[in-house]
Design an enzyme around this catalytic site. Structure first.
Site, mmCIF file in Angstrom:
data_model
loop_
_atom_site.group_PDB
_atom_site.id
_atom_site.type_symbol
_atom_site.label_atom_id
_atom_site.label_comp_id
_atom_site.label_asym_id
_atom_site.label_seq_id
_atom_site.Cartn_x
_atom_site.Cartn_y
_atom_site.Cartn_z
ATOM 1 N N ASP A 9 0.874 -1.166 0.000
ATOM 2 C CA ASP A 9 0.000 0.000 0.000
ATOM 3 C C ASP A 9 0.917 1.224 0.000
ATOM 4 O O ASP A 9 2.116 1.116 0.293
ATOM 5 C CB ASP A 9 -0.891 -0.028 1.241
ATOM 6 N N LEU A 10 0.382 2.387 -0.326
ATOM 7 C CA LEU A 10 1.207 3.599 -0.350
ATOM 8 C C LEU A 10 1.024 4.427 0.918
ATOM 9 O O LEU A 10 1.940 4.543 1.738
ATOM 10 C CB LEU A 10 0.870 4.448 -1.578
ATOM 11 N N ASP A 11 -0.163 4.994 1.089
ATOM 12 C CA ASP A 11 -0.417 5.896 2.211
ATOM 13 C C ASP A 11 -0.424 5.125 3.527
ATOM 14 O O ASP A 11 -1.154 4.149 3.687
ATOM 15 C CB ASP A 11 -1.757 6.607 2.021
ATOM 16 N N SER A 112 -5.494 2.737 -2.982
ATOM 17 C CA SER A 112 -6.785 3.371 -3.271
ATOM 18 C C SER A 112 -6.621 4.789 -3.794
ATOM 19 O O SER A 112 -7.610 5.442 -4.122
ATOM 20 C CB SER A 112 -7.642 3.408 -1.997
ATOM 21 N N LYS A 144 -11.016 -1.243 -1.560
ATOM 22 C CA LYS A 144 -10.868 -2.047 -0.351
ATOM 23 C C LYS A 144 -12.062 -1.772 0.573
ATOM 24 O O LYS A 144 -12.513 -0.635 0.639
ATOM 25 C CB LYS A 144 -9.558 -1.677 0.357
ATOM 26 N N ASP A 169 -1.752 -0.836 6.194
ATOM 27 C CA ASP A 169 -1.867 -0.158 7.487
ATOM 28 C C ASP A 169 -3.299 -0.061 7.978
ATOM 29 O O ASP A 169 -3.529 0.408 9.095
ATOM 30 C CB ASP A 169 -1.294 1.260 7.389
#
Length: 230
Positions: A9-11, A112, A144, A169
């Protein structure tokens, strides 16, 4: 069988972007005569804008309005973080990416967020070339906790989902990873450990992870076919 792919995931995983996202949502809300509470933001962080806006606006929001408001908010967000990505990188993120690359693990982003946000972050971190696939909100219809983003990421890596480990996260992200048939690592950057307890492994920092630890997570048997909705 060892894991062969890692989907990040990124954020909240590679960058600590929560403050910038909150600020940009509040700028958008103020422009349109609305307010956003910390609780509303926390409950929606990490989801697609098409899921967030009806909650924050308190009414149905059609796709045209979602696109317009979403673009306005994301442009504000990018203005806030441009040139600052390295200062908000999660400790250990770059080292883990490079370690996974050296170990021969295929890597993807499953996020997302819009593709422009991902491109900006990976470019400023200097790791874009290490990722073989990127899946964003524009690639799937269902966000998600639906498994679509991770199913498509595994497909683009050319791997079965059961041979991929997802680092997430958020509880919804863990749900999505497990529904896809991937192994899941929960990072407690935004949520308490108990909220992520259904993951295969929970860590407090990326520095607790290394390619060998990720590869040793148990590969999962194929699950019922859930083709991503695009």
């Amino acid at each position: 069988m060892l894991m062969r792919g890692v989907i990040f995931d990124l954020d909240g995983v590679l960058i600590d972007s929560a403050e910038a996202h909150l600020r940009s949502w509040r700028v958008l809300a103020e422009r349109h005569g609305r307010t956003i509470t910390d609780e509303q933001f926390a409950a929606t962080f990490g989801r697609q804008n098409r899921a967030i806006l009806p909650i924050l606006w308190g009414r149905e929001v059609d796709e045209t309005e979602v696109a317009r408001l979403g673009e306005e908010k994301e442009a504000c967000y990018r203005d806030l973080i441009r040139g600052r990505i390295r200062s908000i990188a999660m400790p250990g993120a770059e080292a883990l990416i490079r370690d996974c690359r050296a170990a021969g693990l295929a890597m993807a982003i499953g996020s997302s967020t819009p593709p422009e946000n991902v491109a900006l972050a990976l470019e400023e971190l200097g790791v874009a070339a290490h990722f073989s696939a990127v899946v964003t909100s524009k690639d799937v219809t269902r966000g998600k906790p639906a498994p679509d983003v991770f199913l498509l990421a595994a497909e683009r890596l050319g791997l079965p989902p059961g041979q991929c480990v997802v680092i997430e996260d958020a509880p919804a992200g863990i749900d999505a990873a497990l529904a896809a048939g991937c192994a899941a690592v929960g990072l407690t950057s935004q949520h308490a450990r108990e909220k992520l307890g259904h993951a295969d492994l929970v860590v407090d920092r990326l520095t607790e992870l290394a390619s060998g630890r990720l590869m040793s997570l148990r590969a999962k048997a194929a699950v019922e076919d859930h083709r991503p909705s695009r």
